[in-house]
Design a protein around this motif. Structure first.
Motif, mmCIF file in Angstrom:
data_model
loop_
_atom_site.group_PDB
_atom_site.id
_atom_site.type_symbol
_atom_site.label_atom_id
_atom_site.label_comp_id
_atom_site.label_asym_id
_atom_site.label_seq_id
_atom_site.Cartn_x
_atom_site.Cartn_y
_atom_site.Cartn_z
ATOM 1 N N VAL A 122 -1.568 -29.497 -47.770
ATOM 2 C CA VAL A 122 -0.802 -28.415 -47.125
ATOM 3 C C VAL A 122 -1.106 -28.376 -45.453
ATOM 4 N N GLU A 123 -0.085 -27.963 -44.700
ATOM 5 C CA GLU A 123 -0.229 -28.131 -43.220
ATOM 6 C C GLU A 123 -1.522 -27.388 -42.942
ATOM 7 N N GLY A 124 -2.347 -27.960 -42.286
ATOM 8 C CA GLY A 124 -3.754 -27.507 -41.451
ATOM 9 C C GLY A 124 -4.812 -27.878 -42.555
ATOM 10 N N ASP A 125 -4.441 -28.539 -43.570
ATOM 11 C CA ASP A 125 -5.944 -29.150 -44.444
ATOM 12 C C ASP A 125 -6.384 -30.173 -43.486
ATOM 13 N N ARG A 126 -7.697 -30.125 -43.830
ATOM 14 C CA ARG A 126 -8.611 -31.366 -43.081
ATOM 15 C C ARG A 126 -8.661 -32.249 -44.274
ATOM 16 N N VAL A 127 -8.351 -33.451 -44.183
ATOM 17 C CA VAL A 127 -8.145 -34.572 -45.303
ATOM 18 C C VAL A 127 -9.308 -35.885 -44.892
ATOM 19 N N ARG A 128 -9.878 -36.212 -45.992
ATOM 20 C CA ARG A 128 -10.699 -37.335 -45.999
ATOM 21 C C ARG A 128 -10.186 -38.290 -47.089
ATOM 22 N N ILE A 129 -9.766 -39.554 -46.606
ATOM 23 C CA ILE A 129 -9.419 -40.587 -47.481
ATOM 24 C C ILE A 129 -10.372 -41.661 -47.614
ATOM 25 N N PHE A 130 -10.765 -42.076 -48.692
ATOM 26 C CA PHE A 130 -11.875 -43.223 -49.001
ATOM 27 C C PHE A 130 -10.714 -44.249 -49.389
ATOM 28 N N VAL A 131 -10.891 -45.483 -48.691
ATOM 29 C CA VAL A 131 -10.040 -46.615 -49.019
ATOM 30 C C VAL A 131 -10.892 -47.749 -49.397
ATOM 31 N N THR A 132 -10.897 -48.128 -50.680
ATOM 32 C CA THR A 132 -11.641 -49.000 -51.164
ATOM 33 C C THR A 132 -10.857 -50.380 -51.204
ATOM 34 N N ASN A 133 -11.254 -51.623 -50.718
ATOM 35 C CA ASN A 133 -10.336 -52.781 -50.743
ATOM 36 C C ASN A 133 -10.902 -53.701 -52.014
ATOM 37 N N LYS A 134 -9.934 -53.942 -52.751
ATOM 38 C CA LYS A 134 -10.142 -54.990 -53.929
ATOM 39 C C LYS A 134 -9.300 -56.046 -53.818
ATOM 40 N N LEU A 135 -8.555 -56.160 -52.796
ATOM 41 C CA LEU A 135 -7.895 -57.303 -52.628
ATOM 42 C C LEU A 135 -8.403 -58.407 -52.333
ATOM 43 N N PRO A 136 -7.928 -59.823 -52.252
ATOM 44 C CA PRO A 136 -8.635 -61.119 -52.089
ATOM 45 C C PRO A 136 -8.715 -61.146 -50.327
ATOM 46 N N GLU A 137 -7.892 -60.126 -49.578
ATOM 47 C CA GLU A 137 -7.886 -60.330 -48.058
ATOM 48 C C GLU A 137 -8.263 -58.965 -47.601
ATOM 49 N N HIS A 138 -8.507 -59.064 -46.390
ATOM 50 C CA HIS A 138 -8.790 -57.774 -45.601
ATOM 51 C C HIS A 138 -7.366 -56.820 -45.746
ATOM 52 N N THR A 139 -7.445 -55.441 -45.528
ATOM 53 C CA THR A 139 -6.562 -54.752 -45.289
ATOM 54 C C THR A 139 -6.796 -53.420 -44.362
ATOM 55 N N SER A 140 -5.730 -52.619 -44.312
ATOM 56 C CA SER A 140 -6.063 -51.093 -43.590
ATOM 57 C C SER A 140 -4.939 -50.350 -44.084
ATOM 58 N N VAL A 141 -4.817 -49.150 -43.786
ATOM 59 C CA VAL A 141 -3.980 -48.245 -44.145
ATOM 60 C C VAL A 141 -3.318 -47.286 -42.905
ATOM 61 N N HIS A 142 -2.018 -47.562 -42.548
ATOM 62 C CA HIS A 142 -1.394 -46.901 -41.592
ATOM 63 C C HIS A 142 -0.833 -45.543 -42.286
ATOM 64 N N TRP A 143 -1.053 -44.310 -41.525
ATOM 65 C CA TRP A 143 -0.343 -43.055 -41.807
ATOM 66 C C TRP A 143 0.962 -42.841 -41.316
ATOM 67 N N HIS A 144 1.945 -43.415 -41.770
ATOM 68 C CA HIS A 144 3.371 -43.570 -41.245
ATOM 69 C C HIS A 144 3.887 -42.190 -40.971
ATOM 70 N N GLY A 145 3.981 -41.921 -39.438
ATOM 71 C CA GLY A 145 4.652 -40.544 -38.951
ATOM 72 C C GLY A 145 3.543 -39.549 -38.844
ATOM 73 N N GLN A 146 2.342 -39.617 -38.963
ATOM 74 C CA GLN A 146 1.486 -38.505 -38.999
ATOM 75 C C GLN A 146 0.931 -38.466 -37.720
ATOM 76 N N ARG A 147 0.615 -37.264 -37.052
ATOM 77 C CA ARG A 147 0.143 -37.005 -35.838
ATOM 78 C C ARG A 147 -1.505 -36.909 -35.985
ATOM 79 N N LEU A 148 -2.198 -37.797 -35.623
ATOM 80 C CA LEU A 148 -3.649 -37.975 -35.778
ATOM 81 C C LEU A 148 -4.425 -38.704 -34.634
ATOM 82 N N PRO A 149 -5.763 -38.527 -34.702
ATOM 83 C CA PRO A 149 -6.430 -39.006 -33.672
ATOM 84 C C PRO A 149 -6.130 -40.627 -33.723
ATOM 85 N N ASN A 150 -6.161 -41.412 -32.656
ATOM 86 C CA ASN A 150 -5.714 -42.897 -32.567
ATOM 87 C C ASN A 150 -6.481 -43.683 -33.355
#
Length: 471
Positions: A110-138
């Protein structure tokens, strides 16, 4: 849905590289339990059990990720991992995704929610997550190497920000992006308004799905990752028709459909039987003065479009991408055009050597949907789908919006085929065709062509060359 309480037993240490300063040690020490989904069915909307109230969405052939509240912060846990996705009955693909599925689960806040997302990588190579379209700290933008270190295999990173504006967003890797998105790593994000919004109306049904594409050789199960444009499977949420569920609504429901495009080309999305308005884009809700009634809207690469309409016509209404080769499955590629070519003599000679040889395509491609053709194992037919009047001859990005008078509020179940009222179905005409009146003294002679060849040219055979690259 299942959970794996001890999932992280072998996942290695938590690396709160970006938000370490913002996350307490207690939060870091107690990861939310990862929730997994292995079924490709459309799951019921997840009604919020805590936090601010909202009207949840329904993810087509997907689901919404549960969360936990931790001192006022909404916490999610995404697990990037190899998955097996059933793309259609009888056809499974080896993909990469999140929490057991490709795409990953929809995240609803919901608009205004503070959100914390834990991302665990079980892939064979490195990764990241881009939050497409969000306004957020760089530093939370998820661009590996630019705004954060990559998430190495076995590591867990933490992203934390405030969902600042309502709208529809996507998430996907920004590390080895070509490979990881070609393998199916993506997901949807919906930020609901925190209260009444002048440009966001309440609806009765709110559907979401992603447009994605794969290149899986018939008979195989793993996508080719170097394909640039010539994909052979065009999917919604990594499902192809007839594996895509129908969108089932009640007569006179106000319906919203949110569509995100993470393929390499645009898709003109077309709805039969109704006019809709584009009420939202990547930038948020559209001003009402800009909303036009449409039956097709184009969704470009990396874009989101939100359409709304009043479902006031009963029936089974087709809903599809209007690029016709995006409504075909893998066997439709690289098939030569045989229309008009009489190859009976050739067929006779071949069948003397290969008794099972079949002549195909000389009258069009519809024969291929009707005949029982042997296919390689783990391969979806090129044109398929059985409707109440025969083969639908579709594949790929195609589904049906089913509008029913007696569909109950909140019931997303399939009501079956529409029962047409008597006298409302197209029928065969068995009379003699009438000769239309025409003026014989008008036409080409009124404006004679110049510089034309002295004799007519008779075209004998057109031999197509090459494939059909460049969708």
């Amino acid at each position: 849905m299942t959970s794996r309480r001890n999932f992280l037993g072998g996942a290695g240490a938590i690396t709160g590289a970006i938000a370490a300063a913002a996350v307490s040690r207690a939060a870091m020490a107690a990861l939310p339990e990862p929730v997994l989904q292995t079924r490709p069915d459309t799951m019921p909307p997840l009604v919020p059990a805590n936090g601010r109230p909202y009207d949840p969405v329904v993810t087509l052939n997907g689901w919404t990720l549960p969360w936990r509240m931790n001192n006022g912060v909404k916490e999610f846990h995404l697990v990037a991992e190899p998955v097996v996705r059933e793309m259609a009955p009888g056809f499974k693909a080896n993909l990469w995704g999140y929490n057991g599925q490709s795409p990953g689960p929809t995240i609803e806040v919901v608009e205004g929610d503070r959100v914390r997302i834990f991302v665990t990588n079980k892939l064979p190579e490195h990764t990241s997550v881009h939050w497409h379209g969000q306004r957020l700290p760089n530093g939370m933008d998820g661009v590996s190497g630019l705004t954060q270190p990559p998430i190495r295999p076995g590591k867990t990173f933490v992203y934390e920000f405030v969902a600042r504006r309502p709208g529809t967003f996507m998430y996907h890797p920004h590390a080895d992006e070509m490979t990881q998105m070609a393998m199916g790593m993506m997901g949807f994000w919906v930020t609901h308004p925190k209260g009444e919004h002048p440009l966001i109306e309440k609806v009765d049904r709110d559907f979401v799905f992603l447009l994605n594409a794969y290149d899986v050789e018939p008979g195989s199960a793993t996508p080719r990752i170097m394909t640039m444009l010539d994909f052979n499977l065009w999917s919604w949420n990594s499902r192809i028709f007839p594996g895509i569920d129908s969108l089932n609504v009640r007569l006179n429901d106000k319906v919203r459909i949110r569509i995100g495009n993470l393929t390499m080309t645009n898709h003109p999305m077309h709805l039969h039987g109704h006019e809709f308005q584009v009420t939202g884009t990547d930038g948020g809700p559209t001003p009402k003065s800009t909303r036009l009634h449409e039956v097709t809207t184009d969704v470009a690469v990396g874009q989101m479009r939100q359409i709304e309409f009043l479902a006031d016509e009963e029936g089974d209404w087709a809903f599809h991408c209007h690029k016709s080769h995006h409504t075909m499955n893998a066997m439709g590629h690289d098939v030569p055009t045989m229309i008009g070519l009489d190859h009976k003599d050739v067929a006779r000679q071949i069948t003397s050597l290969v008794p099972d040889y079949m002549v195909m395509g000389e009258r069009g491609m519809a024969d291929m949907a009707e005949m029982e053709m042997p296919l390689p194992d783990n391969t979806a037919p090129m044109m398929t789908g059985e409707g109440p009047f025969g083969s639908v001859e579709m594949g790929g990005m195609f589904s049906v919006v089913k509008v029913r008078r007696h569909q109950k509020p909140g019931d997303y179940g399939n009501p079956g085929w529409f029962k047409h009222p008597r006298g409302t179905v197209a029928y065969e005409f068995d009379g003699a065709p009438a000769e239309p009146p025409r003026r014989r003294d008008a036409g080409a002679a009124a404006m004679p062509a110049r510089n034309m060849p002295a004799r007519n040219i008779e075209v004998q055979v057109r031999k197509p060359r090459g494939g059909h690259a460049g969708h």
